[in-house]
Design a protein around this motif. Structure first.
Motif, mmCIF file in Angstrom:
data_model
loop_
_atom_site.group_PDB
_atom_site.id
_atom_site.type_symbol
_atom_site.label_atom_id
_atom_site.label_comp_id
_atom_site.label_asym_id
_atom_site.label_seq_id
_atom_site.Cartn_x
_atom_site.Cartn_y
_atom_site.Cartn_z
ATOM 1 N N LYS B 61 37.901 44.895 42.606
ATOM 2 C CA LYS B 61 38.601 45.022 41.330
ATOM 3 C C LYS B 61 39.086 46.442 41.086
ATOM 4 C CE LYS B 61 36.574 41.246 38.675
ATOM 5 N NZ LYS B 61 35.553 40.953 37.678
ATOM 6 N N TYR B 143 50.436 41.172 44.110
ATOM 7 C CA TYR B 143 50.013 40.241 43.078
ATOM 8 C C TYR B 143 50.794 38.949 43.239
ATOM 9 C CZ TYR B 143 49.474 38.197 38.465
ATOM 10 O OH TYR B 143 49.218 37.331 37.448
ATOM 11 N N SER B 174 42.045 40.462 43.626
ATOM 12 C CA SER B 174 41.497 40.111 42.310
ATOM 13 C C SER B 174 42.553 40.096 41.214
ATOM 14 C CB SER B 174 40.412 41.119 41.942
ATOM 15 O OG SER B 174 40.993 42.383 41.733
ATOM 16 N N GLY B 175 43.804 40.298 41.553
ATOM 17 C CA GLY B 175 44.838 40.403 40.535
ATOM 18 C C GLY B 175 45.039 41.827 40.063
ATOM 19 N N GLU B 180 44.271 38.309 36.262
ATOM 20 C CA GLU B 180 42.861 37.986 36.472
ATOM 21 C C GLU B 180 42.602 37.409 37.853
ATOM 22 O OE1 GLU B 180 40.445 38.645 34.166
ATOM 23 O OE2 GLU B 180 42.075 39.651 33.119
ATOM 24 N N GLU B 181 43.629 36.785 38.417
ATOM 25 C CA GLU B 181 43.382 36.056 39.647
ATOM 26 C C GLU B 181 44.206 36.591 40.809
ATOM 27 O OE1 GLU B 181 42.243 31.510 39.660
ATOM 28 O OE2 GLU B 181 43.792 31.970 38.199
ATOM 29 N N ASP B 184 43.373 34.088 46.139
ATOM 30 C CA ASP B 184 42.372 33.063 46.460
ATOM 31 C C ASP B 184 42.734 31.689 45.928
ATOM 32 O OD1 ASP B 184 40.329 34.594 47.783
ATOM 33 O OD2 ASP B 184 40.119 35.627 45.870
ATOM 34 N N ARG B 185 43.432 31.682 44.807
ATOM 35 C CA ARG B 185 43.803 30.424 44.171
ATOM 36 C C ARG B 185 44.691 29.574 45.071
ATOM 37 N NH1 ARG B 185 47.240 30.909 38.909
ATOM 38 N NH2 ARG B 185 47.998 28.770 38.950
#
Lengths: 428, 213
Positions: B61, B143, B174-175, B180-181, B184-185
């Motif tokens: 992060k 991002y 981690s974005g 926030e993301e 990985d999504r």
């Protein structure tokens, strides 16, 4: 530093059209803010930034307007004919090194029309900044375009502050010139890469790396992220490190440029490639290197009071081709080294930070390596309420579209690299 | 001819990494912040723009902004922070396809810098490839922006087996500061290289790990 209050004259649409007819003032930015439109104009000769507000209106008489309002389709060639091949290049390619795409129209050899296709890197910085405290907002501004981060964060800080400690201003200027150096070296490296001059690529990328390492030692970050804070700078600089390194870099650069400019093969590729005439610059409101390469002295440092005590000169060439822009860059590299030497010799002993009261609607402008960047920000009690950023790449993409027309396909990389454009920058 | 003489005169610039630890010149204090003995965790935590500081510093992060230095955190020289879940079954020669999904251009520049004579990643048998069809490694930076992620997934499907996905930079992991993301999504990440941007030594370390070295 160039900053001030945004005080917009409310005018009618007809008056706006009258201003647009005067080619001496350049259209700098256009923002939609609530139900009114904010137009920003710059008179580079007199060094004045002016603001006009109208009710919602599309200013079609200036070609730059379409780019500023995000309608890139307006630059696409309509009805190009039956034999034309349309080529979509991007977004994931190694050639561009960035997620961006081009729509290219061609008969097979000559480029008829190129339109950049934005949206592949839209992180919506301007929206995400709103509601954050200025100390935090600056991290987002820095990451708008990492390779021009100092220019953006400087402009943002100048917009917030009403004067900062002298030493901080000097350190910011040093960081900005270092950024200019590595970006200029990088553009020359990309041009040599386009000409497949393998040895020259290595030498020039070594110069880029040298500056990045110098940045890492000075600012604890290779791209000087986290250097600026509202009200000053976070870190002090060690003058001795710069001094030693700069001598070595200058010597290397002079030798390399000598060999490079005596290489006929390389010069042949960039000479008469992607020519932008003086009239085009005035018509398209181009800025930065693109304007200076065509003989138009557009550099916001010329009317910056800080640079009046610094050995700074505007670098200009007349031809407007890739070669002219490269020569401007080479001369600016020499000038930047001179400026840094002067700044470190006269570094004043004052505090690094001062308290700032962030309130009001103000703007800041800084000359980055590719052109001037404009940041307008409305702050209330240290929280960002509205933000408008006009990146330099967005303006010069219009110049690029015009310059690359009627060039042959193999000249494409020389054209795009000589402008030093970045997708991250325009696609904020 | 003059280029050749010039090259000989310049000498060898290339780093000794990975045989030796990175020199100070290559990696000065640009690494992960580490707390002092009397570090003020509570203030650092409330001032961290990405919430990377809790009881320890979350490398994925952290955006390396240096704000926690005001609260007695110090920048370390550790940048080799890559975490590995899966490696390639071969190690001598790997081809990397770089996919930018919305970076600020700093990560791209650092990846490009691997090519320069200081790092010269060809000597370690790592190469860039312009097409995913020839790639063993998918290096993702930036991002995730929806429009580009579609292209990324297509590129991933086009890659032959065996393949690994390397994500570099805090935005992809981690974005970062943007959200926030991370990536990985959309895709399973096998090797994670923290940094904002990860310096070339960190990227080299991660890519070598991906090839099981």
């Amino acid at each position: 530093m160039i900053s001030g209050e945004v005080e917009a004259n409310r005018i009618s649409v007809d008056e706006l059209e009258d201003i647009a007819k005067n080619r001496d003032v350049a259209l700098t930015a256009y923002f939609c803010r609530g139900d009114e439109c904010l137009y920003v104009w710059t008179d580079y000769e007199r060094g004045r930034t002016e603001f006009t507000a109208t009710k919602e209106f599309d200013l079609r008489s200036r070609p730059l307007f379409h780019a500023l309002s995000g309608e890139m389709d307006a630059y696409r060639l309509k009805c190009p004919g039956n034999d034309v091949i349309s080529l979509h290049y991007g977004p994931l390619t190694t050639g561009l090194w960035e997620a961006g795409a081009f729509e290219i129209l061609t008969y097979g050899e000559r480029i008829l029309n190129v339109t950049p296709d934005f949206g592949y890197k839209r992180r919506e910085v301007e929206k995400k900044v709103v509601g954050r405290r200025v100390e935090e907002a600056i991290f987002l501004i820095e990451r708008l375009c990492g390779t021009y981060s100092v220019a953006y964060s400087n402009a943002f800080c100048y917009a917030l502050e009403n004067g900062c400690p002298e030493r901080a201003e000097y350190i910011r200027a040093i960081a900005l010139e270092l950024e200019r150096l590595y970006n200029h070296f990088h553009v020359i490296q990309r041009l040599t890469a386009a000409a497949s001059q393998k040895v020259a690529i290595s030498h020039f990328s070594a110069l880029v790396e040298e500056i990045l390492r110098l940045n890492a030692k000075l600012f604890h970050h290779r791209y000087a992220f986290g250097l600026n804070v509202p009200g000053g700078v976070r870190r002090n600089v060690d003058v001795n490190i710069i001094d030693k390194k700069l001598d070595a870099i200058e010597k290397d650069f002079e030798e390399l440029v000598n060999i490079l400019l005596s290489s006929r093969i390389f010069i042949d590729r960039i000479h008469n490639t992607a020519t932008l005439s003086r009239e085009d610059v005035l018509k398209l409101d181009s800025i930065g290197i693109a304007a200076r390469g065509s003989g138009v002295k557009r550099d916001v440092r010329t009317f910056d009071s800080f640079y009046s005590n610094v050995p700074y000169r505007v670098m200009c060439e007349r031809d407007g081709d890739s070669l002219a822009r490269t020569v401007v860059r080479i001369r600016e590299i020499r000038n930047s080294i001179e400026i840094i030497r002067h700044l470190i010799s006269e570094l004043p002993q004052t505090a690094l930070k001062s308290e700032v009261e962030c309130n009001g609607f103000r703007y800041g402008r800084v000359e980055a390596a590719h052109g001037d960047v404009f940041v307008a920000v409305e702050v209330k009690d240290g929280v960002v309420k509205w933000m408008g950023i006009r990146p330099a790449s967005l303006v010069n993409y219009v110049a690029f579209i015009h310059a690359v027309e009627r060039n042959v396909f193999t000249d494409f990389p020389f054209a795009i690299e000589s402008f030093g454009l970045s997708f991250a920058d325009s696609d904020r | 001819m003059r280029w050749i003489f010039r090259g000989i005169k310049k000498g060898i610039l290339t780093t000794k990494y990975p045989e030796e630890k990175p020199a100070y010149d290559e990696v000065p204090e640009i690494g992960l912040p580490v707390p002092d003995k009397c570090a003020d965790f509570a203030s650092a935590e409330s001032n961290c723009p990405t919430g990377a500081i809790t009881n320890a510093v979350d490398a994925e992060k952290c955006i390396f902004c240096g704000r926690c230095e005001d609260f007695r955190f110090k920048r370390s020289r550790t940048v080799e922070l890559a975490e590995v879940r899966k490696t390639l079954p071969f190690s001598k020669s790997i081809h990397v396809f770089v996919a930018d999904v919305g970076s600020c251009n700093a990560c791209n520049r650092e990846v490009e810098m691997l090519n320069n004579p200081f790092y010269d990643f060809h000597r370690l048998g790592i190469f860039f490839t312009p097409t995913p069809r020839h790639a063993d490694v998918l290096l993702v930076v930036g991002y995730p922006v929806e429009k580009t992620v579609k292209a990324l997934l297509e590129a991933y499907d086009a890659m032959p087996e065996p393949k690994v996905v390397v994500a570099a930079g805090s935005c992809a992991l981690s974005g970062g500061i943007f959200g926030e993301e991370g990536i990985d999504r959309y895709i399973d990440v096998d090797v994670r290289i923290p940094g904002c941007p990860p310096p070339p030594i960190a990227l080299l370390h991660g890519l070598l790990k991906a090839s099981g070295r």
